[in-house]
Design an enzyme around this catalytic site. Sequence first.
Site, mmCIF file in Angstrom:
data_model
loop_
_atom_site.group_PDB
_atom_site.id
_atom_site.type_symbol
_atom_site.label_atom_id
_atom_site.label_comp_id
_atom_site.label_asym_id
_atom_site.label_seq_id
_atom_site.Cartn_x
_atom_site.Cartn_y
_atom_site.Cartn_z
ATOM 1 N N GLU A 19 24.598 -11.252 40.827
ATOM 2 C CA GLU A 19 23.199 -10.815 40.886
ATOM 3 C C GLU A 19 23.050 -9.566 41.755
ATOM 4 O O GLU A 19 23.991 -9.137 42.415
ATOM 5 C CB GLU A 19 22.306 -11.917 41.477
ATOM 6 C CG GLU A 19 21.597 -12.792 40.451
ATOM 7 C CD GLU A 19 20.460 -12.052 39.735
ATOM 8 O OE1 GLU A 19 20.313 -10.832 39.923
ATOM 9 O OE2 GLU A 19 19.749 -12.711 38.964
ATOM 10 N N ARG A 100 14.978 -20.401 48.648
ATOM 11 C CA ARG A 100 15.886 -19.335 49.059
ATOM 12 C C ARG A 100 15.367 -18.003 48.534
ATOM 13 O O ARG A 100 14.573 -17.955 47.595
ATOM 14 C CB ARG A 100 17.304 -19.582 48.543
ATOM 15 C CG ARG A 100 17.458 -19.525 47.023
ATOM 16 C CD ARG A 100 18.938 -19.486 46.632
ATOM 17 N NE ARG A 100 19.160 -19.594 45.199
ATOM 18 C CZ ARG A 100 19.098 -18.580 44.346
ATOM 19 N NH1 ARG A 100 18.764 -17.367 44.775
ATOM 20 N NH2 ARG A 100 19.334 -18.756 43.060
ATOM 21 N N ASN A 102 15.671 -14.626 46.409
ATOM 22 C CA ASN A 102 16.310 -14.485 45.106
ATOM 23 C C ASN A 102 16.481 -13.045 44.645
ATOM 24 O O ASN A 102 17.536 -12.692 44.139
ATOM 25 C CB ASN A 102 15.530 -15.253 44.038
ATOM 26 C CG ASN A 102 16.279 -15.345 42.730
ATOM 27 O OD1 ASN A 102 17.460 -15.679 42.711
ATOM 28 N ND2 ASN A 102 15.604 -15.026 41.624
ATOM 29 N N GLU A 121 15.340 -25.361 41.400
ATOM 30 C CA GLU A 121 14.748 -24.871 40.152
ATOM 31 C C GLU A 121 13.810 -25.898 39.532
ATOM 32 O O GLU A 121 13.768 -26.087 38.311
ATOM 33 C CB GLU A 121 15.843 -24.451 39.165
ATOM 34 C CG GLU A 121 16.758 -23.371 39.726
ATOM 35 C CD GLU A 121 17.846 -22.935 38.746
ATOM 36 O OE1 GLU A 121 17.778 -23.321 37.567
ATOM 37 O OE2 GLU A 121 18.758 -22.202 39.174
ATOM 38 N N ASN A 148 11.568 -13.532 39.901
ATOM 39 C CA ASN A 148 12.557 -12.470 39.782
ATOM 40 C C ASN A 148 11.841 -11.129 39.898
ATOM 41 O O ASN A 148 10.650 -11.014 39.640
ATOM 42 C CB ASN A 148 13.336 -12.564 38.477
ATOM 43 C CG ASN A 148 14.669 -13.289 38.664
ATOM 44 O OD1 ASN A 148 15.562 -12.781 39.331
ATOM 45 N ND2 ASN A 148 14.777 -14.486 38.105
ATOM 46 N N ASP A 197 15.448 -12.466 33.573
ATOM 47 C CA ASP A 197 16.009 -12.522 34.922
ATOM 48 C C ASP A 197 15.568 -11.254 35.668
ATOM 49 O O ASP A 197 14.411 -10.880 35.605
ATOM 50 C CB ASP A 197 17.530 -12.670 34.842
ATOM 51 C CG ASP A 197 18.114 -13.366 36.060
ATOM 52 O OD1 ASP A 197 17.703 -13.048 37.181
ATOM 53 O OD2 ASP A 197 19.001 -14.220 35.893
#
Length: 290
Positions: A19, A100, A102, A121, A148, A197
């Site tokens: 990521e 957390r 992201n 999630e 995101n 994403d």
Amino acid sequence: MALIGTPEVAVTVGATLGEGPIWDAQRKCLWFVDIKGHRLHRFDPATGTLESTEAPEEPGWVVPLADGALLVGAKAGVHRFEDTTFTLLHAVEPDVPGNRLNDAAVHPDGSIWLGTMDNAEEAPSGGYYRLHGSSCTALSPEPMVITNGPAFSPDGRTVYLVDTLERAILAAPVQADGQPGEARLFARVPEGMGYPDGPVVDSSGVVWVGLFSGWGVARFAPNGTFIERIGLPVANVTKIAFGGDDLRTVYATTARKGLSGEELAAQPHAGDLFTFTVDVPGLPPIHPAI
């Protein structure tokens, strides 16, 4: 946009959840993370080498600073990384231990906008924050399970926010006080094309979104119209970055997360870093005002 050549592997990584790719113009390298592998990666395209550092907890993103250090968003908050040492600068949501950090992006004014998510999630506990100088303030969008982005239009007046599980890309005006205005639906990823994403915007205002379980990257015009899907030979494409001296080299992070043994055997490059070139460049990287 003309795709020049076909996507190919830039370097073998095998990331569980690759990521946060971002180009470092000062060092002419690409930084990215493996969230579940707790790794910070540095890829040098000139030599083809990959250097890796163990990160604290789960790193979600990385941003180069003007002084040569890095900001790294890990599970507990924003860290400064310098000389192999991670120092926590800003705790984010210490009262929500299941969340957390992201994803993140730098606004043209130097502020960092960052998102949080439920690490399991499941719960709609994720939100967005604006870090500017020493101040970290919550932003207004409704809570999401998986946030995101953000990503910003070339003029910085529009912010794009991704609600992954709803397959929705939202757009909101950036107001003079640094807060987002009312968000509207910008685009929705169709059923069967995976989940949106990480988003990135190029110099023409086109929004690029990684497709988790979607085998590629989707492109949307500034008015929200779907343009195309650029296919990759792996199912989970998480985010892209524009790099190189002319910002026409695209790098795409991918993930092995959630794939069965059979699927991994059929996708030997899942989790690797991919690259391809385009004729419309990205936007120049911005150093945050931290």
